[in-house]
Design an enzyme around this catalytic site. Structure first.
Site, PDB file in Angstrom:
ATOM      1  N   HIS A  54      43.854 -81.651  72.666  1.00  0.00           N
ATOM      2  CA  HIS A  54      43.072 -81.744  71.428  1.00  0.00           C
ATOM      3  C   HIS A  54      43.913 -82.335  70.301  1.00  0.00           C
ATOM      4  O   HIS A  54      45.117 -82.525  70.452  1.00  0.00           O
ATOM      5  CB  HIS A  54      42.437 -80.411  71.040  1.00  0.00           C
ATOM      6  CG  HIS A  54      43.401 -79.320  70.672  1.00  0.00           C
ATOM      7  ND1 HIS A  54      44.294 -78.769  71.552  1.00  0.00           N
ATOM      8  CD2 HIS A  54      43.592 -78.666  69.490  1.00  0.00           C
ATOM      9  CE1 HIS A  54      44.992 -77.828  70.942  1.00  0.00           C
ATOM     10  NE2 HIS A  54      44.596 -77.745  69.686  1.00  0.00           N
ATOM     11  N   HIS A  56      45.002 -81.390  67.307  1.00  0.00           N
ATOM     12  CA  HIS A  56      45.839 -80.692  66.321  1.00  0.00           C
ATOM     13  C   HIS A  56      47.282 -81.204  66.330  1.00  0.00           C
ATOM     14  O   HIS A  56      47.837 -81.509  67.386  1.00  0.00           O
ATOM     15  CB  HIS A  56      45.810 -79.177  66.567  1.00  0.00           C
ATOM     16  CG  HIS A  56      44.540 -78.543  66.079  1.00  0.00           C
ATOM     17  ND1 HIS A  56      44.067 -77.347  66.560  1.00  0.00           N
ATOM     18  CD2 HIS A  56      43.639 -78.968  65.152  1.00  0.00           C
ATOM     19  CE1 HIS A  56      42.931 -77.053  65.934  1.00  0.00           C
ATOM     20  NE2 HIS A  56      42.649 -78.015  65.085  1.00  0.00           N
ATOM     21  N   ASP A  58      50.166 -79.926  66.083  1.00  0.00           N
ATOM     22  CA  ASP A  58      51.219 -79.278  66.887  1.00  0.00           C
ATOM     23  C   ASP A  58      51.091 -79.642  68.377  1.00  0.00           C
ATOM     24  O   ASP A  58      51.908 -79.212  69.184  1.00  0.00           O
ATOM     25  CB  ASP A  58      51.216 -77.759  66.685  1.00  0.00           C
ATOM     26  CG  ASP A  58      49.909 -77.087  67.054  1.00  0.00           C
ATOM     27  OD1 ASP A  58      48.838 -77.642  66.729  1.00  0.00           O
ATOM     28  OD2 ASP A  58      49.937 -76.012  67.687  1.00  0.00           O
ATOM     29  N   HIS A  59      50.098 -80.459  68.713  1.00  0.00           N
ATOM     30  CA  HIS A  59      49.916 -80.902  70.099  1.00  0.00           C
ATOM     31  C   HIS A  59      50.108 -82.413  70.259  1.00  0.00           C
ATOM     32  O   HIS A  59      50.290 -82.892  71.375  1.00  0.00           O
ATOM     33  CB  HIS A  59      48.519 -80.508  70.606  1.00  0.00           C
ATOM     34  CG  HIS A  59      48.300 -79.027  70.586  1.00  0.00           C
ATOM     35  ND1 HIS A  59      48.175 -78.278  71.735  1.00  0.00           N
ATOM     36  CD2 HIS A  59      48.226 -78.151  69.555  1.00  0.00           C
ATOM     37  CE1 HIS A  59      48.026 -77.002  71.406  1.00  0.00           C
ATOM     38  NE2 HIS A  59      48.055 -76.898  70.094  1.00  0.00           N
ATOM     39  N   HIS A 112      37.477 -74.257  70.152  1.00  0.00           N
ATOM     40  CA  HIS A 112      38.628 -74.289  69.231  1.00  0.00           C
ATOM     41  C   HIS A 112      38.492 -75.539  68.350  1.00  0.00           C
ATOM     42  O   HIS A 112      38.625 -75.474  67.130  1.00  0.00           O
ATOM     43  CB  HIS A 112      39.906 -74.314  70.051  1.00  0.00           C
ATOM     44  CG  HIS A 112      41.168 -74.449  69.259  1.00  0.00           C
ATOM     45  ND1 HIS A 112      41.606 -73.492  68.385  1.00  0.00           N
ATOM     46  CD2 HIS A 112      42.096 -75.449  69.222  1.00  0.00           C
ATOM     47  CE1 HIS A 112      42.757 -73.892  67.842  1.00  0.00           C
ATOM     48  NE2 HIS A 112      43.067 -75.078  68.327  1.00  0.00           N
ATOM     49  N   ASP A 129      44.609 -74.943  73.533  1.00  0.00           N
ATOM     50  CA  ASP A 129      44.358 -73.762  72.694  1.00  0.00           C
ATOM     51  C   ASP A 129      42.983 -73.144  72.975  1.00  0.00           C
ATOM     52  O   ASP A 129      42.427 -72.455  72.123  1.00  0.00           O
ATOM     53  CB  ASP A 129      44.435 -74.127  71.209  1.00  0.00           C
ATOM     54  CG  ASP A 129      45.867 -74.400  70.755  1.00  0.00           C
ATOM     55  OD1 ASP A 129      46.805 -74.204  71.560  1.00  0.00           O
ATOM     56  OD2 ASP A 129      46.039 -74.810  69.590  1.00  0.00           O
ATOM     57  N   HIS A 167      50.568 -71.838  73.558  1.00  0.00           N
ATOM     58  CA  HIS A 167      51.284 -70.997  72.589  1.00  0.00           C
ATOM     59  C   HIS A 167      51.778 -69.701  73.220  1.00  0.00           C
ATOM     60  O   HIS A 167      51.122 -69.138  74.093  1.00  0.00           O
ATOM     61  CB  HIS A 167      50.381 -70.647  71.398  1.00  0.00           C
ATOM     62  CG  HIS A 167      50.103 -71.808  70.497  1.00  0.00           C
ATOM     63  ND1 HIS A 167      50.912 -72.135  69.415  1.00  0.00           N
ATOM     64  CD2 HIS A 167      49.115 -72.729  70.519  1.00  0.00           C
ATOM     65  CE1 HIS A 167      50.418 -73.199  68.804  1.00  0.00           C
ATOM     66  NE2 HIS A 167      49.322 -73.588  69.451  1.00  0.00           N
TER      67      HIS A 167
HETATM   68 FE    FE Z   1      47.982 -75.244  68.792  1.00  0.00          FE
HETATM   69 ZN    ZN Z   2      44.991 -76.149  68.243  1.00  0.00          ZN
END
Ligand code: FE
Ligand code: ZN
Length: 255
Positions: A54, A56, A58-59, A112, A129, A167
């Site tokens: 996805h 985001h 942090d990915h 998410h 996530d 995570h």
């Molecule tokens: Fe994440």
């Molecule tokens: Zn995420």
């Protein structure tokens, strides 16, 4: 061909998963490039593909730099918020990673985020996530109906699959699980197991889907007895899995 899967810890609690056969590597959700490059260099690996679940940051933050270094294949969901270097994949597509003789089927799992996808084969599930060990992602964009439907698709996969979440949330999720599930030895054992791993700075992932099916409250929302238990502890009135999920997700957000 024998492959291994290793975690690269980044940020506070993310993992970039690396699948390799000693020569070639695939990475999932590279939220940073440098630690991935270091890992590849140290292990003399060539990056042949990137899988994205996805959009985001942090990915995907490492995506552009890794792509420029390696010119590898990039597979991800149809989403303008992801840099346009990817091959867009959707529900039911199969991604073949030739150098590693590996294939993954794509599953759409909105909830998410609206365009979230997962990758799975006979052995593993990379779920970004959507699902966490004893929890699930926050519902940022999707609806409860979509999220429940996505979790039900994961529930229908073979129980022996190993689940690679992005995570490290097991211990914090256990605290919530203890507040919503009746006391059980299984949870206490899981807590001790997770604590001892974290003490040694080891990941508590992957987890077996089978264990999640019995201990993850977000996968139990279709159970009538669990719905009744939720009604008792929250003084609520849920009678179906979507409202049970909504109650649980809201409770976790405020936990
Ligand atoms: Fe994440
Ligand atoms: Zn995420």
């Amino acid at each position: 061909m024998k492959t291994t899967i290793s975690p690269i810890p980044i940020y506070d609690d993310n993992y970039v998963w690396v699948i390799d056969d000693g020569h070639y590597a695939v990475v999932v959700d590279p939220g940073l490039a440098e630690p991935v490059d270091d890992f590849l260099l140290k292990n003399k690996l060539t990056l042949c593909a990137i899988l994205l679940t996805h959009h985001h940051w942090d990915h995907i933050n490492g995506l552009q730099a890794l792509y420029e270094n390696w010119r590898c294949e990039v597979y991800g969901p149809d989403d303008d918020r992801i840099p346009a270097v990817q091959t867009i994949v959707k529900e039911g597509d199969v991604v073949h990673i030739k150098p590693l003789e590996l294939s993954f089927t794509v599953m759409a799992t909105p909830g998410h985020t609206t365009s979230h996808i997962c990758f799975y084969n006979d052995d593993v599930l990379f779920c970004g996530d959507t699902l966490f060990s004893l929890g699930c992602g926050r519902m940022f964009e999707g609806t409860a109906e979509q999220f429940v439907n996505s979790l039900n698709k994961i529930k229908s996969l073979p129980a022996e699959l190993m689940v690679y979440c992005t995570h490290e949330y097991t211990l914090s999720n256990i605290a919530f699980v203890e507040s919503v599930l009746p006391e059980s030895d299984a949870i206490q054992q899981k807590k001790e197991w997770a604590k001892s791993l974290r003490k040694r700075n080891q990941p508590t992932l992957p987890v077996k889907l089978k264990d999640e099916l019995s201990l993850n409250p977000f996968l139990l929302t279709d159970s009538h007895s669990f719905q009744q238990h939720l009604n008792r502890i929250y003084n609520a009135d849920v009678a179906d899995e979507v409202s049970a999920f909504t109650l649980l997700r809201t409770a976790k957000d405020n936990f």
